[in-house]
Design a protein around this motif. Structure first.
Motif, PDB file in Angstrom:
ATOM      1  N   ASP A  76      19.585  34.341 -50.159  1.00 49.61           N
ATOM      2  CA  ASP A  76      20.634  33.715 -50.557  1.00 49.61           C
ATOM      3  C   ASP A  76      22.059  34.356 -49.862  1.00 49.61           C
ATOM      4  N   ALA A  77      21.929  35.511 -49.466  1.00 49.00           N
ATOM      5  CA  ALA A  77      22.877  36.340 -48.782  1.00 49.00           C
ATOM      6  C   ALA A  77      23.132  35.482 -47.029  1.00 49.00           C
ATOM      7  N   ASP A  78      22.096  34.898 -46.759  1.00 46.47           N
ATOM      8  CA  ASP A  78      22.208  34.356 -45.449  1.00 46.47           C
ATOM      9  C   ASP A  78      22.223  32.896 -45.169  1.00 46.47           C
ATOM     10  N   GLY A  79      22.488  32.077 -46.473  1.00 46.43           N
ATOM     11  CA  GLY A  79      22.295  30.785 -46.401  1.00 46.43           C
ATOM     12  C   GLY A  79      21.868  30.101 -47.742  1.00 46.43           C
ATOM     13  N   ALA A  80      21.860  28.860 -47.510  1.00 44.64           N
ATOM     14  CA  ALA A  80      21.754  27.849 -48.662  1.00 44.64           C
ATOM     15  C   ALA A  80      20.235  27.568 -48.491  1.00 44.64           C
ATOM     16  N   ASP A  81      19.331  28.184 -47.989  1.00 45.79           N
ATOM     17  CA  ASP A  81      18.105  27.692 -47.747  1.00 45.79           C
ATOM     18  C   ASP A  81      17.276  27.484 -49.084  1.00 45.79           C
TER      19      ASP A  81
ATOM     20  N   ALA B 336      28.812  38.435 -34.299  1.00 45.98           N
ATOM     21  CA  ALA B 336      28.261  39.709 -34.869  1.00 45.98           C
ATOM     22  C   ALA B 336      29.142  40.098 -36.299  1.00 45.98           C
ATOM     23  N   LEU B 337      30.278  39.247 -36.247  1.00 49.83           N
ATOM     24  CA  LEU B 337      30.944  39.756 -37.463  1.00 49.83           C
ATOM     25  C   LEU B 337      30.431  39.541 -38.669  1.00 49.83           C
ATOM     26  N   PRO B 338      30.863  40.362 -39.879  1.00 47.61           N
ATOM     27  CA  PRO B 338      30.283  40.048 -40.965  1.00 47.61           C
ATOM     28  C   PRO B 338      30.791  38.366 -41.584  1.00 47.61           C
ATOM     29  N   GLY B 339      29.716  37.717 -41.747  1.00 46.83           N
ATOM     30  CA  GLY B 339      30.231  36.239 -42.244  1.00 46.83           C
ATOM     31  C   GLY B 339      30.061  35.305 -41.422  1.00 46.83           C
ATOM     32  N   VAL B 340      30.013  35.674 -40.194  1.00 45.31           N
ATOM     33  CA  VAL B 340      29.951  34.819 -39.176  1.00 45.31           C
ATOM     34  C   VAL B 340      28.595  34.326 -38.540  1.00 45.31           C
ATOM     35  N   ALA B 341      27.775  35.487 -38.514  1.00 50.29           N
ATOM     36  CA  ALA B 341      26.367  35.173 -38.135  1.00 50.29           C
ATOM     37  C   ALA B 341      25.632  33.982 -39.225  1.00 50.29           C
ATOM     38  N   GLU B 342      26.061  34.149 -40.435  1.00 44.07           N
ATOM     39  CA  GLU B 342      25.536  33.497 -41.157  1.00 44.07           C
ATOM     40  C   GLU B 342      25.573  31.898 -41.081  1.00 44.07           C
ATOM     41  N   ILE B 343      26.787  31.583 -40.523  1.00 41.04           N
ATOM     42  CA  ILE B 343      27.027  30.180 -40.041  1.00 41.04           C
ATOM     43  C   ILE B 343      26.624  29.815 -38.679  1.00 41.04           C
ATOM     44  N   THR B 344      26.505  30.746 -37.715  1.00 44.27           N
ATOM     45  CA  THR B 344      26.307  30.330 -36.420  1.00 44.27           C
ATOM     46  C   THR B 344      24.953  30.337 -36.108  1.00 44.27           C
ATOM     47  N   ARG B 345      24.193  31.283 -36.646  1.00 44.92           N
ATOM     48  CA  ARG B 345      22.645  31.463 -36.531  1.00 44.92           C
ATOM     49  C   ARG B 345      21.913  30.070 -36.772  1.00 44.92           C
ATOM     50  N   LEU B 346      21.036  29.722 -35.890  1.00 36.95           N
ATOM     51  CA  LEU B 346      20.030  28.672 -36.164  1.00 36.95           C
ATOM     52  C   LEU B 346      21.086  27.081 -35.996  1.00 36.95           C
ATOM     53  N   THR B 347      22.080  27.420 -35.325  1.00 38.86           N
ATOM     54  CA  THR B 347      22.677  26.180 -34.996  1.00 38.86           C
ATOM     55  C   THR B 347      23.276  25.854 -33.560  1.00 38.86           C
ATOM     56  N   TRP B 348      23.790  25.090 -33.194  1.00 39.26           N
ATOM     57  CA  TRP B 348      24.151  24.770 -31.832  1.00 39.26           C
ATOM     58  C   TRP B 348      25.105  25.521 -31.129  1.00 39.26           C
ATOM     59  N   PHE B 349      25.990  26.149 -32.102  1.00 42.56           N
ATOM     60  CA  PHE B 349      26.806  27.296 -31.685  1.00 42.56           C
ATOM     61  C   PHE B 349      25.991  28.444 -30.737  1.00 42.56           C
ATOM     62  N   ASP B 350      25.248  28.940 -31.443  1.00 37.85           N
ATOM     63  CA  ASP B 350      24.208  29.685 -30.618  1.00 37.85           C
ATOM     64  C   ASP B 350      23.679  29.425 -29.337  1.00 37.85           C
ATOM     65  N   THR B 351      23.150  28.184 -29.442  1.00 41.19           N
ATOM     66  CA  THR B 351      22.476  27.625 -28.197  1.00 41.19           C
ATOM     67  C   THR B 351      23.558  27.528 -27.179  1.00 41.19           C
TER      68      THR B 351
END
Lengths: 236, 490
Positions: A76-81, B336-351
């Motif tokens: 939950d800390a890393d997303g809404a999976d 690598a900023l806190p809160g950003v990786a949660e959004i960009t990982r596994l999306t087109w942003f990182d590609t």
């Protein structure tokens, strides 16, 4: 910086340092993680991957499913999976130890597949997956997935009984049937085998935040969501 | 029109430069030719993959052209075909020129280059035929890997060996980056290959190894080669020395020590020990230190002479590469900023962050080097100056469009994915316009690459091209700029 030997030595050491920590350190740290034996059920988890599913994992790799689908449920800390019902909880490292080729994936153009076998849990699950692979465009929800019609073959029914696993689709000519090839059967067996439903006690303990002290009143508060990022790697 | 002498101090006779160029002419041109062949192949495969993303019915009937095979085939053709061939061609040329060494055994080296390309061709066909391992950058059939590794190591050792034969007593910044890249790639490749295929590690340790390799392939081969070219070309074309050259070793060493860790940041949220991605994220931040030094080194001379950008297209290619290096390093720190990786990982942003290194940084630097070195090697001007300009405009516009689309589209995708109430099908559908825009960008790149290929073929294979069309073949400044060498190493 006029000596090539110095540059070489430095370059070697810089990479060696990261290798010693990341690949080598992690291999030493949890590469030997063992299956968990549940004494009540008298079973080891994760279960051994059965033959058709193991062949299906190879099909999954050769068709490149992992370029659009991940196989990792984030906490939950890393997303809404979890909210998306991609899993009941985050994935644990131990769940991957039996897989010859671990493909966590790097992009979610399609949904996560780590627990696809738990989502497709009805009696006709295999049939639904065959139909999805054959023509994803039939359903608006899956219309962006490429067709995998090449995993099926049309067979003449002349002088034969219809096959038990023939697909009930309208696009097949009369006098013919559409049957999944062996690769399609393996792939679907693999997909249906993907379910992390067993909750490992050790990981569960490590990832559960300490319960708030109960003092008399049990209406005190609702359980708080895990605030800190839980330690994901279980110790040996 | 012959190659100009190299060094402002201790200027070697023009005959020496001519002898060096003559010794490397065949292998460099052969490698460059293969590189352009792969660039076109990768562009075609990549375009097909890009179209499939928003129009899944495109070429859907053939199994070997399904997205999951075309896309890795495009990546591998780009990286091992274009990336390694162009990188080796430029490394060979730069090393020979900077070390002032003639190349022995050019014939053998050419044979090795052919062997490399036969191997890569088998590998890419193997991916299309279904032998892919699905491990990013290492998809080619595993049995080819030892062969390719040996061939690459032999070529790299040959190029490094030029140092011993060279007359130059100095080792320039470009050479640190070249030497390390030639050494790092076999090192990181063999280590990852052994841990993934020869004696596979268990469970998600495989993912750690793959992330470590995936980042280091970009950071220890593509980025250093781009930097080697930029460190060489910028001061030469601008006629100004590197600013604060004494800081360059700091940039080199801090980059080497920290970028090797940064790949672990890709594993944020993955089922691996939490310290692994955390260490990677720290490394991503520290990379801003070498970034600042490199920016001072390179943009110092550039900002002092911005007018030169107008007259030299080679300089424009190199300047874009330097700029993209800055941007892609900042992207790493940002994600690598806190809160950003949660959004960009596994999306087109990182590609898109990977594409920024592969295209904006590396390919633009290679284009600059190719436009600079090819006419000096064949002793003829480019066939068409307008094609060079067209290539620059198309590649630049196409890259900007694709990067913008994937960055913004990826960010939106990440934000919507993080909101469990938005159905997944809607999230995927919302990326479509951005993916279509990225395809448009890819189409522009493809036309630009065609212009590059036609120009190179005409230059090398058609010696009697009309003098009229060669009126302004290479931007005048490319030849007239004093061929200044960088300041000596401290």
């Amino acid at each position: 910086m006029n000596r090539a030997s110095l540059v070489f030595l430095g370059a070697f050491l810089a990479l060696l340092l990261s290798w010693a920590a990341l690949p080598f350190g992690n291999a030493r740290g949890y590469g030997g993680l063992a299956a968990h034996v549940d004494d009540t059920e008298n079973k080891a988890y994760p279960a051994r991957i059965a033959g058709p599913a193991a062949r299906g994992a190879l099909v999954y790799a050769d068709l490149g499913c992992a370029y659009c689908h991940t196989q990792q449920v984030r906490g939950d800390a890393d997303g809404a999976d979890v909210a998306r019902h991609w899993g009941e909880r985050q994935s644990y490292a131990r769940e991957y130890i039996r897989e010859p080729r671990v493909l966590l994936g790097a992009l979610r153009a399609g949904p996560d597949l780590r627990n696809v076998g738990a989502r497709y849990n009805t009696a006709d699950a295999a049939e639904r997956l065959y139909k999805l692979l054959y023509n994803p465009a039939a359903d608006n929800q899956t219309a962006l997935m490429p067709q995998h019609a090449f995993l099926f073959e049309q067979r003449s029914l002349e002088g034969r009984q219809p096959s038990a696993n023939a697909l009930k689709v309208s696009s097949v000519r009369s006098g013919f049937e559409l049957v999944p090839t062996e690769r399609a059967e393996s792939l679907v067996a693999y997909l249906l085998s993907l379910k992390d439903t067993y909750d490992y006690p050790e990981e569960k303990r490590l990832n559960t935040p300490p319960a708030p002290k109960k003092e008399g009143s049990h209406q005190a508060s609702e359980p708080k969501p895990a605030a800190a990022k839980p330690a994901e790697a279980p110790k040996k | 029109m012959s190659a100009a002498p190299e060094h402002s101090s201790a200027r070697p006779p023009a005959a020496e430069a001519a002898a060096i160029d003559a010794s490397i002419r065949v292998p460099v041109l052969v490698l460059l030719g293969f590189a352009v062949f792969w660039l076109l192949g990768a562009t075609a495969l990549g375009l097909a993959a890009a179209i499939k993303l928003h129009t899944p019915s495109f070429l859907a009937q053939c199994e070997f052209l399904t997205y999951g095979r075309v896309y890795p085939a495009a990546l591998n053709a780009f990286a091992w075909g274009w990336g390694v061939n162009a990188g080796l061609a430029v490394a060979l040329w730069l090393m020979a020129r900077l070390a002032r060494a003639t190349l022995p055994g050019a014939g053998l080296l050419t044979v090795a280059a052919v062997a490399w390309n036969v191997g890569v061709k088998l590998g890419v066909l193997g991916i299309l035929a279904g032998w892919s391992s699905s491990v990013t950058w290492l998809e080619m059939p595993r049995h080819l890997m030892p062969f390719l590794l040996v061939v690459f190591t032999l070529i790299a050792a040959w190029i490094v060996g030029l140092l011993r034969r060279g007359a130059s007593p100095r080792l320039y910044a470009s050479q640190w980056w070249l030497l390390s890249a030639l050494f790092w790639l076999p090192w990181v490749w063999s280590a990852a290959g052994a841990m993934l295929f020869l004696a596979p590690v268990r469970g998600t340790v495989q993912s750690v190894v793959a992330a470590w390799f995936g980042h280091n392939f970009l950071a220890l081969w593509f980025a250093p080669l781009a930097l080697a070219v930029i460190y060489y070309l910028l001061p030469k074309l601008l006629g100004r020395p590197i600013r604060a050259y004494w800081l360059a070793p700091l940039a080199f060493w801090s980059y080497a020590v920290f970028t090797t860790w940064a790949g672990a940041a890709r594993l944020a949220g993955a089922p691996v020990p939490a310290w692994t991605p955390a260490a990677g994220e720290v490394a991503c931040f520290i990379l801003t230190l070498p970034l600042v030094v490199i920016a001072v080194n390179l943009f110092g001379p550039l900002l002092g002479n911005l007018a030169a950008l107008r007259s030299s297209v080679v300089l424009r290619f190199a300047a874009v590469a330097a700029f993209c290096f800055t941007l892609s390093t900042l992207r790493l720190a940002f994600t690598a900023l806190p809160g950003v990786a949660e959004i960009t990982r596994l999306t087109w942003f990182d590609t898109a962050s990977d594409y920024a290194v592969l295209y904006g940084e590396f390919s633009f630097a290679m284009f600059a080097a190719a436009y600079y070195l090819a006419p000096r090697l064949v002793l003829r001007p480019w066939w068409s100056a307008s094609l060079i300009n067209a290539h620059f405009c198309l590649s630049f516009t196409g890259h900007v469009i694709a990067m913008f689309a994937l960055t913004v589209g990826g960010w939106i995708q990440g934000q919507e994915l993080a909101d469990g109430k938005i159905p997944f099908a809607a999230v995927a559908a919302h990326t479509l316009p951005w993916l279509q825009a990225a395809t448009l960008g890819g189409l522009l790149l493809a036309i630009g690459h065609l212009a590059f290929a036609v120009n190179l073929v005409k230059l090398v294979l058609c010696p009697q091209h009309r003098a009229a069309s060669a009126a302004a073949p290479v931007p005048a400044s490319a030849f007239s700029a004093p061929e200044l060498e960088q300041a000596p190493a401290p």
